[in-house]
Design a protein around this motif. Structure first.
Motif, PDB file in Angstrom:
ATOM      1  N   GLU A  66       2.576 -16.925  -1.444  1.00 11.90           N
ATOM      2  CA  GLU A  66       3.349 -15.977  -0.889  1.00 11.90           C
ATOM      3  C   GLU A  66       2.679 -14.773  -0.178  1.00 11.90           C
ATOM      4  N   ARG A  67       1.483 -14.553  -0.667  1.00  8.86           N
ATOM      5  CA  ARG A  67       0.502 -13.482  -0.242  1.00  8.86           C
ATOM      6  C   ARG A  67      -0.836 -13.887   0.078  1.00  8.86           C
ATOM      7  N   ALA A  68      -1.377 -13.036   1.051  1.00  8.63           N
ATOM      8  CA  ALA A  68      -2.902 -13.293   1.237  1.00  8.63           C
ATOM      9  C   ALA A  68      -3.544 -12.074   1.490  1.00  8.63           C
ATOM     10  N   VAL A  69      -4.851 -12.208   1.342  1.00 13.65           N
ATOM     11  CA  VAL A  69      -5.830 -11.081   1.664  1.00 13.65           C
ATOM     12  C   VAL A  69      -6.730 -11.895   2.813  1.00 13.65           C
ATOM     13  N   LEU A  70      -6.571 -11.406   3.931  1.00 14.15           N
ATOM     14  CA  LEU A  70      -7.159 -11.940   5.287  1.00 14.15           C
ATOM     15  C   LEU A  70      -8.659 -11.158   5.249  1.00 14.15           C
ATOM     16  N   ALA A  93       3.226  -9.277   3.477  1.00 12.18           N
ATOM     17  CA  ALA A  93       2.799 -10.378   2.662  1.00 12.18           C
ATOM     18  C   ALA A  93       1.253 -10.308   2.725  1.00 12.18           C
ATOM     19  N   TYR A  94       0.614  -9.642   3.814  1.00 10.37           N
ATOM     20  CA  TYR A  94      -1.087  -9.891   4.085  1.00 10.37           C
ATOM     21  C   TYR A  94      -1.498  -8.423   3.858  1.00 10.37           C
ATOM     22  N   HIS A 113      -6.536   1.305   8.273  1.00 10.54           N
ATOM     23  CA  HIS A 113      -5.963   1.151   6.830  1.00 10.54           C
ATOM     24  C   HIS A 113      -4.369   0.973   7.152  1.00 10.54           C
ATOM     25  N   ASP A 114      -3.676   1.798   8.116  1.00  5.18           N
ATOM     26  CA  ASP A 114      -2.461   1.851   8.285  1.00  5.18           C
ATOM     27  C   ASP A 114      -2.166   0.497   8.854  1.00  5.18           C
ATOM     28  N   GLY A 115      -3.010  -0.388   9.292  1.00  9.53           N
ATOM     29  CA  GLY A 115      -2.756  -1.812   9.778  1.00  9.53           C
ATOM     30  C   GLY A 115      -2.770  -2.719   8.390  1.00  9.53           C
ATOM     31  N   GLY A 116      -3.063  -2.287   7.110  1.00  4.47           N
ATOM     32  CA  GLY A 116      -3.098  -3.037   6.012  1.00  4.47           C
ATOM     33  C   GLY A 116      -4.399  -3.383   5.437  1.00  4.47           C
ATOM     34  N   VAL A 117      -5.440  -2.956   5.998  1.00  4.15           N
ATOM     35  CA  VAL A 117      -6.842  -3.052   5.533  1.00  4.15           C
ATOM     36  C   VAL A 117      -7.120  -2.131   4.307  1.00  4.15           C
ATOM     37  N   ARG A 118      -7.809  -2.738   3.315  1.00  4.91           N
ATOM     38  CA  ARG A 118      -8.101  -2.073   1.902  1.00  4.91           C
ATOM     39  C   ARG A 118      -9.433  -2.129   1.419  1.00  4.91           C
ATOM     40  N   GLY A 119     -10.354  -2.851   2.206  1.00  4.38           N
ATOM     41  CA  GLY A 119     -11.711  -2.762   1.975  1.00  4.38           C
ATOM     42  C   GLY A 119     -12.544  -3.203   3.208  1.00  4.38           C
ATOM     43  N   ASP A 280      -1.073 -10.447 -10.520  1.00  6.46           N
ATOM     44  CA  ASP A 280      -1.072  -9.155 -11.059  1.00  6.46           C
ATOM     45  C   ASP A 280      -2.453  -8.604 -10.497  1.00  6.46           C
ATOM     46  N   ASN A 281      -3.667  -9.147 -10.404  1.00  7.32           N
ATOM     47  CA  ASN A 281      -4.724  -8.451 -10.017  1.00  7.32           C
ATOM     48  C   ASN A 281      -4.844  -7.955  -8.520  1.00  7.32           C
ATOM     49  N   PRO A 282      -4.279  -9.007  -7.934  1.00  9.78           N
ATOM     50  CA  PRO A 282      -4.427  -8.839  -6.316  1.00  9.78           C
ATOM     51  C   PRO A 282      -3.498  -7.725  -5.955  1.00  9.78           C
ATOM     52  N   ALA A 283      -2.236  -7.723  -6.671  1.00 12.52           N
ATOM     53  CA  ALA A 283      -1.241  -6.850  -6.460  1.00 12.52           C
ATOM     54  C   ALA A 283      -1.788  -5.453  -6.744  1.00 12.52           C
ATOM     55  N   ARG A 284      -2.472  -5.308  -7.709  1.00 12.68           N
ATOM     56  CA  ARG A 284      -3.091  -3.987  -8.333  1.00 12.68           C
ATOM     57  C   ARG A 284      -3.984  -3.399  -7.112  1.00 12.68           C
ATOM     58  N   LEU A 285      -5.004  -4.200  -6.848  1.00 12.87           N
ATOM     59  CA  LEU A 285      -6.218  -3.818  -6.201  1.00 12.87           C
ATOM     60  C   LEU A 285      -5.676  -3.602  -4.546  1.00 12.87           C
ATOM     61  N   TYR A 286      -4.901  -4.489  -3.944  1.00 19.04           N
ATOM     62  CA  TYR A 286      -4.367  -4.364  -2.720  1.00 19.04           C
ATOM     63  C   TYR A 286      -2.894  -3.709  -2.497  1.00 19.04           C
ATOM     64  N   GLY A 287      -2.437  -3.484  -3.519  1.00 21.14           N
ATOM     65  CA  GLY A 287      -1.134  -2.510  -3.226  1.00 21.14           C
ATOM     66  C   GLY A 287       0.093  -3.167  -3.069  1.00 21.14           C
ATOM     67  N   PHE A 288       0.184  -4.443  -3.267  1.00 20.62           N
ATOM     68  CA  PHE A 288       1.516  -5.004  -3.058  1.00 20.62           C
ATOM     69  C   PHE A 288       2.522  -4.748  -3.769  1.00 20.62           C
ATOM     70  N   PRO A 289       3.618  -4.670  -3.283  1.00 21.00           N
ATOM     71  CA  PRO A 289       4.792  -4.182  -4.106  1.00 21.00           C
ATOM     72  C   PRO A 289       5.099  -4.959  -5.340  1.00 21.00           C
TER      73      PRO A 289
END
Length: 290
Positions: A66-70, A93-94, A113-119, A280-289
């Motif tokens: 359901e979610r992804a990090v591009l 979701a991304y 960052h505003d576009g969803g980038v976290r790294g 849990d881990n990707p939600a915490r690192l990437y700020g998914f709700p």
């Protein structure tokens, strides 16, 4: 100008045997093109077949993800528009990891960052051009620290050894792509793997247990399982998983992504640990709700 291409992905994804938990995240995948809209970089060492956001969505629907990090790949260079476009269309979701250099201003990074980038990601592997300018890299890292971003490193086993002291001096979260690309043929006693195991005992290091098809001798990639298990045993709360779709620059064995998802219950037999890795881990690192 044309560049060498690479094998296309296997888009005949089978239904996996393993059922991923709700809100599972593919924490390492790419969007390529379409190059007519989002051209590839003239500096890239390869120009892959298009694998756009629609192809990625079809894959994830088949896998139950359901979610992804591009993750921005070198074929697009520092032009992050294809990734940002895909994130924007994902309805939350991304998230993304960009490629940048020291020409990027603080405002540029804020826009990302505003576009969803976290790294931000840096490639060290030789077939993609080798190590970056380290001073330029440090400048970029200082500019993204105030945003709470992390560093993603794409390294080969020899880079883990050569740049260990450089990485140790960085005061931020470090995420390692593809288990450091340590070849399974060298065994779990190899120096690079031992260095990574030691680093994973530190609170700022994370590991992606993806890329089994890259470090393995071949399908069904079971020889990569002990390497992933070693990282998970040390730090289950700092492990991520991903497909690496569409698998750029695979030379021999193009995987079916369902086979890679079906490795999850082998590398982590406890369903609670599987949920940590996939949800849990990707939600915490990437700020998914929640």
């Amino acid at each position: 100008m044309s560049k060498p291409s690479c094998m296309p992905p296997d888009n005949h994804t089978r239904t996996p045997l393993y059922k991923a938990p709700p809100q599972s995240c593919d924490a390492h995948c790419h969007v390529f093109g379409p190059h007519a809209i989002f051209p590839y970089s003239d500096k890239a060492s390869y120009w892959p077949p298009d694998a756009d956001k629609h192809a990625l969505k079809r894959l994830h629907d088949k896998l139950g993800i359901e979610r992804a990090v591009l993750v921005q790949a070198s074929c697009h260079g520092t032009d992050n528009r294809a990734m940002i476009d895909a994130i924007k269309s994902s309805k939350g979701a991304y998230r993304g990891v960009c490629i940048a250099n020291d020409s990027f201003s603080e405002n540029d990074f804020q826009d990302l960052h505003d576009g969803g980038v976290r790294g931000v990601r840096f490639n060290f592997v030789k077939h993609l051009g080798g190590a970056p300018n380290l001073d330029s890299m440090k400048t970029v890292l200082e500019r993204v620290k105030p945003l709470g971003w992390h560093l993603v490193i794409h390294v080969n086993a020899e880079d883990v050894i050569s740049y260990a002291e450089f990485f140790d001096a960085l005061d931020m979260d470090i995420v390692v792509d593809h288990m450091g690309r340590v070849p399974t043929t060298e065994g779990v006693g190899q120096q690079a793997y031992k260095i990574l195991l030691e680093r994973m005992q530190r609170d700022n290091w994370w590991m992606k247990v993806c890329g089994s098809e890259r470090i393995s001798m071949g399908p069904p990639f079971y020889d990569a399982v002990p390497f992933a298990q070693g990282f998970i045993e040390l730090a289950p709360e700092r492990i991520l998983w991903g497909t690496d779709y569409p698998h750029p620059n695979i030379k021999k064995h193009m995987p079916n992504d369902a086979d890679l998802l079906d490795l999850v219950p082998l590398i982590a037999r406890d369903p609670a640990i599987q949920k940590k890795i996939l949800v849990d881990n990707p939600a915490r690192l990437y700020g998914f709700p929640d």
